[in-house]
Motif scaffolding. Structure first.
Motif, mmCIF file in Angstrom:
data_model
loop_
_atom_site.group_PDB
_atom_site.id
_atom_site.type_symbol
_atom_site.label_atom_id
_atom_site.label_comp_id
_atom_site.label_asym_id
_atom_site.label_seq_id
_atom_site.Cartn_x
_atom_site.Cartn_y
_atom_site.Cartn_z
ATOM 1 N N ASP A 69 0.848 -1.202 0.000
ATOM 2 C CA ASP A 69 0.000 0.000 0.000
ATOM 3 C C ASP A 69 0.877 1.243 0.000
ATOM 4 O O ASP A 69 1.646 1.469 0.936
ATOM 5 N N VAL A 70 0.777 2.049 -1.051
ATOM 6 C CA VAL A 70 1.534 3.308 -1.127
ATOM 7 C C VAL A 70 0.608 4.515 -1.081
ATOM 8 O O VAL A 70 1.030 5.638 -1.349
ATOM 9 N N SER A 71 -0.650 4.284 -0.728
ATOM 10 C CA SER A 71 -1.643 5.370 -0.771
ATOM 11 C C SER A 71 -1.411 6.437 0.295
ATOM 12 O O SER A 71 -2.018 7.509 0.231
ATOM 13 N N PHE A 72 -0.532 6.165 1.261
ATOM 14 C CA PHE A 72 -0.323 7.111 2.359
ATOM 15 C C PHE A 72 0.408 8.376 1.907
ATOM 16 O O PHE A 72 0.224 9.441 2.487
ATOM 17 N N PHE A 73 1.239 8.247 0.891
ATOM 18 C CA PHE A 73 2.033 9.387 0.442
ATOM 19 C C PHE A 73 1.128 10.402 -0.266
ATOM 20 O O PHE A 73 0.335 10.054 -1.136
ATOM 21 N N GLY A 74 1.282 11.650 0.138
ATOM 22 C CA GLY A 74 0.435 12.703 -0.399
ATOM 23 C C GLY A 74 -0.799 12.961 0.428
ATOM 24 O O GLY A 74 -1.483 13.965 0.222
ATOM 25 N N HIS A 75 -1.090 12.059 1.376
ATOM 26 C CA HIS A 75 -2.268 12.224 2.232
ATOM 27 C C HIS A 75 -1.895 12.376 3.698
ATOM 28 O O HIS A 75 -2.626 13.012 4.466
ATOM 29 N N LEU A 76 -0.789 11.787 4.101
ATOM 30 C CA LEU A 76 -0.339 11.848 5.493
ATOM 31 C C LEU A 76 1.013 12.543 5.561
ATOM 32 O O LEU A 76 1.726 12.646 4.561
ATOM 33 N N ASP A 77 1.389 13.023 6.745
ATOM 34 C CA ASP A 77 2.734 13.527 6.976
ATOM 35 C C ASP A 77 3.733 12.469 6.512
ATOM 36 O O ASP A 77 3.525 11.268 6.692
ATOM 37 N N TRP A 78 4.846 12.897 5.895
ATOM 38 C CA TRP A 78 5.787 11.938 5.305
ATOM 39 C C TRP A 78 6.307 10.933 6.305
ATOM 40 O O TRP A 78 6.598 9.778 5.950
ATOM 41 N N ARG A 79 6.421 11.339 7.594
ATOM 42 C CA ARG A 79 6.926 10.404 8.604
ATOM 43 C C ARG A 79 5.943 9.264 8.822
ATOM 44 O O ARG A 79 6.337 8.091 8.893
ATOM 45 N N GLU A 80 4.662 9.612 8.940
ATOM 46 C CA GLU A 80 3.648 8.571 9.142
ATOM 47 C C GLU A 80 3.459 7.745 7.868
ATOM 48 O O GLU A 80 3.252 6.527 7.933
ATOM 49 N N ALA A 81 3.531 8.404 6.713
ATOM 50 C CA ALA A 81 3.414 7.675 5.451
ATOM 51 C C ALA A 81 4.542 6.659 5.309
ATOM 52 O O ALA A 81 4.321 5.511 4.893
ATOM 53 N N LEU A 82 5.748 7.069 5.676
ATOM 54 C CA LEU A 82 6.896 6.178 5.591
ATOM 55 C C LEU A 82 6.728 4.988 6.530
ATOM 56 O O LEU A 82 7.032 3.844 6.175
ATOM 57 N N ARG A 83 6.209 5.258 7.717
ATOM 58 C CA ARG A 83 6.020 4.181 8.696
ATOM 59 C C ARG A 83 4.985 3.170 8.191
ATOM 60 O O ARG A 83 5.204 1.955 8.211
ATOM 61 N N ARG A 84 3.850 3.663 7.743
ATOM 62 C CA ARG A 84 2.792 2.741 7.304
ATOM 63 C C ARG A 84 3.197 1.994 6.030
ATOM 64 O O ARG A 84 2.905 0.800 5.888
ATOM 65 N N TRP A 85 3.847 2.707 5.118
ATOM 66 C CA TRP A 85 4.334 2.036 3.916
ATOM 67 C C TRP A 85 5.348 0.962 4.282
ATOM 68 O O TRP A 85 5.317 -0.146 3.739
ATOM 69 N N GLY A 86 6.258 1.263 5.215
ATOM 70 C CA GLY A 86 7.267 0.296 5.624
ATOM 71 C C GLY A 86 6.650 -0.988 6.153
ATOM 72 O O GLY A 86 7.091 -2.093 5.816
ATOM 73 N N HIS A 87 5.616 -0.860 6.978
ATOM 74 C CA HIS A 87 4.959 -2.057 7.522
ATOM 75 C C HIS A 87 4.240 -2.836 6.421
ATOM 76 O O HIS A 87 4.280 -4.078 6.398
ATOM 77 N N SER A 88 3.581 -2.129 5.497
ATOM 78 C CA SER A 88 2.897 -2.809 4.401
ATOM 79 C C SER A 88 3.897 -3.498 3.482
ATOM 80 O O SER A 88 3.688 -4.642 3.038
ATOM 81 N N TYR A 89 5.006 -2.828 3.228
ATOM 82 C CA TYR A 89 6.069 -3.351 2.373
ATOM 83 C C TYR A 89 6.643 -4.634 2.976
ATOM 84 O O TYR A 89 6.771 -5.667 2.299
ATOM 85 N N ARG A 90 6.961 -4.601 4.266
ATOM 86 C CA ARG A 90 7.525 -5.783 4.906
ATOM 87 C C ARG A 90 6.528 -6.936 4.919
ATOM 88 O O ARG A 90 6.894 -8.094 4.691
ATOM 89 N N ALA A 91 5.254 -6.636 5.198
ATOM 90 C CA ALA A 91 4.248 -7.697 5.250
ATOM 91 C C ALA A 91 4.155 -8.427 3.916
ATOM 92 O O ALA A 91 4.052 -9.659 3.877
#
Length: 228
Positions: A69-91
Motif C-alpha cells: 500500500d503506497v496510498s499514504f504518500f500525499g495524504h499523510l505527513d511523510w513520517r507517518e506515510a513512511l512508517r505505514r508504507w514500511g509495515h505494508s512493504y515488509r508484510a
C-alpha cells in the motif's frame, strides 16, 4: 462423449502457479519445466504468454509488490506515510521470502515496482526533501525492509538450552526465541523503523526546516505495535 477441455492458460494462472512453487521450494528449484508440469501443459505453452523464465519471475515479483500500500504518500505527513508504507512493504515481502532476493535487484521494468518507487519518491519530494535525499531514503528503506524479510532472526537460534548454558552465558534464554518468533521479528522491525524515521526527522530539521508535531497515533496501530 468429448473429453472435458483443459483449463486455458492465462498469464495470471501462470503467475499464481509460479509464485506457489517459489514459495514452497525457493528460487533455485524453480524451472519452467516444473512450472509446466504443475500446470499440466508442455513447456512451450508458457512461451505463448511469457518470452523467458525471467519474464515469469518479473511477473511474480511484481505481483508481490502490487500488494504494498503506497496510498499514504500525499495524504499523510511523510513520517507517518513512511512508517505505514514500511509495515505494508515488509508484510508483502515476509509473506513471500523466497522471491525477495529477486526483488532486491531493483524495479527493472516492473510496473508495480516502478509505481511504488514513483509514489514514495514523489511523496518525499513534495514534503520538502531534496531529490537526492529522497532517492537515498527510498534506497535505505529497500535495504532495511528486504533484509528484514529475508529470514527470521528468532528462528536462527536452536531450541536446545544445553547449547548455550556453558559457553554463552548471555544467551541462556536464546532457546526460547523461536517460540516467540513473530513477536521478536516484528517487534525488532517496528523498533528499527521508528528509529530510522526519528533519525530522518532530525536530518530533515537540520537541512530542510522545522517539522510540525505529528497528529496522535491511530489507536488501532498503536495497540498493534505495543503487542509486538
Amino acid at each position: 462423449m468429448p473429453r472435458p477441455r483443459q483449463a486455458l492458460l492465462s498469464r495470471q494462472r501462470i503467475v499464481d502457479a509460479a509464485a506457489a512453487l517459489i514459495d514452497a521450494d525457493g528460487l533455485e528449484a524453480f524451472s519452467t519445466r516444473r512450472l509446466a508440469a504443475e500446470l499440466g501443459v508442455r513447456g512451450p505453452s508458457l512461451y505463448n504468454h511469457f518470452a523467458t523464465k525471467d519474464d515469469i519471475l518479473d511477473a511474480v515479483a511484481d505481483s508481490v509488490t502490487a500488494q504494498v500500500d503506497v496510498s499514504f504518500f500525499g495524504h499523510l505527513d511523510w513520517r507517518e506515510a513512511l512508517r505505514r508504507w514500511g509495515h505494508s512493504y515488509r508484510a508483502a515481502l515476509a509473506a513471500h521470502p523466497n522471491i525477495v532476493p529477486y526483488l532486491a535487484r531493483g524495479p527493472g521494468r516492473r510496473p508495480a515496482a516502478l509505481a511504488m518507487a514513483d509514489a514514495v519518491y514523489g511523496g518525499l519530494v513534495a514534503a520538502g526533501w531534496p531529490p537526492a535525499r529522497a532517492t537515498h531514503i527510498g534506497a535505505l528503506m529497500r535495504y532495511f525492509v528486504a533484509g528484514s524479510a529475508l529470514g527470521s532472526f528468532a528462528r536462527g537460534f536452536v531450541e536446545d538450552p544445553g547449547l548455550y548454558e556453558e559457553r554463552y552465558p548471555h544467551l541462556t534464554q536464546a532457546h526460547r526465541l523461536a517460540e516467540h518468533q513473530q513477536r521478536v521479528d516484528e517487534g525488532a522491525f517496528a523498533l528499527g523503523l521508528d528509529a530510522l524515521i526519528h533519525g530522518l526527522a532530525r536530518t530533515y530539521e537540520e537541512h530542510v526546516g522545522p517539522l510540525p508535531p505529528l497528529p496522535p497515533a491511530d489507536p488501532a496501530l498503536q495497540s498493534k505495535n505495543l503487542q509486538r
